[in-house]
Design a protein around this motif. Structure first.
Motif, PDB file in Angstrom:
ATOM      1  N   UNK A  52       0.811  -1.207   0.000  1.00  0.00           N
ATOM      2  CA  UNK A  52       0.000   0.000   0.000  1.00  0.00           C
ATOM      3  C   UNK A  52       0.846   1.260   0.000  1.00  0.00           C
ATOM      4  N   UNK A  53       1.958   1.214   0.703  1.00  0.00           N
ATOM      5  CA  UNK A  53       2.860   2.369   0.746  1.00  0.00           C
ATOM      6  C   UNK A  53       3.443   2.657  -0.629  1.00  0.00           C
ATOM      7  N   UNK A  54       3.891   1.615  -1.329  1.00  0.00           N
ATOM      8  CA  UNK A  54       4.471   1.799  -2.654  1.00  0.00           C
ATOM      9  C   UNK A  54       3.416   2.209  -3.675  1.00  0.00           C
ATOM     10  N   UNK A  55       2.210   1.646  -3.558  1.00  0.00           N
ATOM     11  CA  UNK A  55       1.154   1.945  -4.528  1.00  0.00           C
ATOM     12  C   UNK A  55       0.614   3.361  -4.389  1.00  0.00           C
ATOM     13  N   UNK A  56       0.535   3.858  -3.168  1.00  0.00           N
ATOM     14  CA  UNK A  56      -0.162   5.122  -2.939  1.00  0.00           C
ATOM     15  C   UNK A  56       0.736   6.214  -2.361  1.00  0.00           C
ATOM     16  N   UNK A  57       1.378   5.938  -1.235  1.00  0.00           N
ATOM     17  CA  UNK A  57       2.071   6.990  -0.499  1.00  0.00           C
ATOM     18  C   UNK A  57       3.378   7.437  -1.155  1.00  0.00           C
ATOM     19  N   UNK A  58       4.033   6.547  -1.893  1.00  0.00           N
ATOM     20  CA  UNK A  58       5.344   6.872  -2.474  1.00  0.00           C
ATOM     21  C   UNK A  58       5.306   6.957  -3.999  1.00  0.00           C
ATOM     22  N   UNK A  59       4.144   7.245  -4.558  1.00  0.00           N
ATOM     23  CA  UNK A  59       4.040   7.275  -6.019  1.00  0.00           C
ATOM     24  C   UNK A  59       4.883   8.393  -6.639  1.00  0.00           C
ATOM     25  N   UNK A 112       7.891   9.177  -5.695  1.00  0.00           N
ATOM     26  CA  UNK A 112       9.307   8.907  -5.425  1.00  0.00           C
ATOM     27  C   UNK A 112       9.878   7.900  -6.416  1.00  0.00           C
ATOM     28  N   UNK A 113      11.167   8.009  -6.660  1.00  0.00           N
ATOM     29  CA  UNK A 113      11.868   7.024  -7.480  1.00  0.00           C
ATOM     30  C   UNK A 113      12.524   6.010  -6.553  1.00  0.00           C
ATOM     31  N   UNK A 114      12.031   4.781  -6.592  1.00  0.00           N
ATOM     32  CA  UNK A 114      12.572   3.721  -5.738  1.00  0.00           C
ATOM     33  C   UNK A 114      13.700   3.033  -6.494  1.00  0.00           C
ATOM     34  N   UNK A 115      14.893   3.117  -5.971  1.00  0.00           N
ATOM     35  CA  UNK A 115      16.049   2.515  -6.637  1.00  0.00           C
ATOM     36  C   UNK A 115      16.357   1.113  -6.127  1.00  0.00           C
ATOM     37  N   UNK A 116      15.978   0.817  -4.909  1.00  0.00           N
ATOM     38  CA  UNK A 116      16.284  -0.504  -4.359  1.00  0.00           C
ATOM     39  C   UNK A 116      15.368  -0.788  -3.180  1.00  0.00           C
ATOM     40  N   UNK A 167       6.269  -6.392  -4.055  1.00  0.00           N
ATOM     41  CA  UNK A 167       6.365  -4.936  -4.039  1.00  0.00           C
ATOM     42  C   UNK A 167       6.947  -4.367  -5.316  1.00  0.00           C
ATOM     43  N   UNK A 168       7.858  -5.093  -5.967  1.00  0.00           N
ATOM     44  CA  UNK A 168       8.409  -4.607  -7.225  1.00  0.00           C
ATOM     45  C   UNK A 168       7.315  -4.526  -8.273  1.00  0.00           C
ATOM     46  N   UNK A 169       6.485  -5.547  -8.318  1.00  0.00           N
ATOM     47  CA  UNK A 169       5.384  -5.555  -9.286  1.00  0.00           C
ATOM     48  C   UNK A 169       4.443  -4.387  -9.043  1.00  0.00           C
ATOM     49  N   UNK A 170       4.100  -4.151  -7.780  1.00  0.00           N
ATOM     50  CA  UNK A 170       3.151  -3.085  -7.470  1.00  0.00           C
ATOM     51  C   UNK A 170       3.753  -1.705  -7.708  1.00  0.00           C
ATOM     52  N   UNK A 171       5.053  -1.568  -7.516  1.00  0.00           N
ATOM     53  CA  UNK A 171       5.679  -0.251  -7.692  1.00  0.00           C
ATOM     54  C   UNK A 171       5.880   0.061  -9.165  1.00  0.00           C
ATOM     55  N   UNK A 172       6.345  -0.893  -9.930  1.00  0.00           N
ATOM     56  CA  UNK A 172       6.713  -0.656 -11.321  1.00  0.00           C
ATOM     57  C   UNK A 172       5.627  -1.029 -12.316  1.00  0.00           C
ATOM     58  N   UNK A 173       4.592  -1.749 -11.813  1.00  0.00           N
ATOM     59  CA  UNK A 173       3.582  -2.317 -12.707  1.00  0.00           C
ATOM     60  C   UNK A 173       4.221  -3.276 -13.707  1.00  0.00           C
ATOM     61  N   UNK A 174       5.378  -3.772 -13.341  1.00  0.00           N
ATOM     62  CA  UNK A 174       6.080  -4.759 -14.168  1.00  0.00           C
ATOM     63  C   UNK A 174       6.366  -5.943 -13.266  1.00  0.00           C
ATOM     64  N   UNK A 175       6.104  -7.129 -13.768  1.00  0.00           N
ATOM     65  CA  UNK A 175       6.278  -8.315 -12.952  1.00  0.00           C
ATOM     66  C   UNK A 175       7.746  -8.683 -12.842  1.00  0.00           C
TER      67      UNK A 175
END
Length: 256
Positions: A144-151, A153-157, A220-228
């Motif tokens: 939920x944090x990656x999908x909504x709260x950190x949209x 931000x650029x997550x590098x790792x 979480x990678x899938x949810x953040x990047x929309x890439x599996x």
């Protein structure tokens, strides 16, 4: 305080350690959910293999079944909660629930780590939701944090110890200077003692080699990047063999 806006009927599949905890929480926190969210959560069907275990949890005869099809096919059920783990029959539970127009909530890190893309697409096609927060960090709201709260931000790792047993083993090795095999045996003993019901978790070779951890990190990678981020044999590592050396290396890095 909110008034009750609607009733949500839940079908629970799995009454082991996790499923039993889910059943108890929903039953004991019902008033809290109604007050905070205006939603009346009710478990109308609960599936398990052990009738005595179900009775001890407080599952009524009307709720209980040993056949997961009874849960998925029940027209009253709005959300199917799957907590049995593994790929089968969990895959069939997902797909048949979607086909029946039911949302699915799951803690199944193995299935979702391998098939998140296909299952997410199937849910979207059916117009229902697939929620899997508990399959990543347990009670840590990372999806939920990656999908909504950190949209923004650029997550590098994404890094960290994301498994309780791993945390226990590495903490004792680092803090007490113990060998891996010694702490592992102690962890196995504690797990056997603490899981009298449901599936007794054993630290098999695949668990020691970080397979479940990779499953968790795929979500979480899938949810953040929309890439599996597919589970890959090439990504396997582990903390068996050379663990103390790696701990010393990490400790030296943090001291410099």
């Amino acid at each position: 305080m909110q008034g009750t806006n609607r009733t949500v009927h839940i079908g629970l599949i799995g009454l082991g350690t996790v499923g039993g905890g889910v059943f108890r929480l929903i039953e004991t926190h019902a008033n809290m959910y109604r007050s905070a969210r205006g939603i009346d959560l009710r478990i109308v069907r609960a599936c398990g293999l052990d009738e005595d275990r179900a009775r001890d949890l407080g599952v009524s005869a009307e709720q209980f079944t040993t056949d997961w099809h009874d849960v998925v096919s029940d027209p009253r059920v709005d959300i199917v909660v799957e907590v049995i783990g593994g790929e089968h029959p969990a895959t069939e539970i997902f797909t048949e629930s979607f086909a029946a127009g039911k949302h699915v909530v799951s803690a199944n890190k193995a299935l979702l780590g391998r098939h998140m893309s296909e299952l997410a697409q199937a849910a979207a096609h059916a117009g229902v939701q697939l929620r899997c927060e508990a399959s990543c960090g347990g009670g840590i709201p990372i999806v939920g944090t990656l999908e909504h709260d950190l949209t923004g931000n650029t997550i590098q790792a994404i890094a960290g110890i994301v498994n309780g047993t791993t945390n226990y083993i590495l903490s004792r090795m680092a803090g007490e200077g113990l060998d891996y095999e010694e702490v592992l045996a102690d962890a196995q003993r504690l797990l056997r003692r603490g899981r009298p019901h449901g599936r007794r978790r054993r630290l098999r070779r695949r668990e020691q080699d970080r397979h479940p951890l990779l499953h968790r990190l795929c979500h979480p990678y899938h949810h953040r990047r929309r890439v599996y981020a597919g589970y890959s044999q090439d990504l396997r590592g582990g903390y068996r063999g050379g663990a103390r050396a790696r701990l010393r290396h990490q400790d030296a890095r943090h001291r410099t």
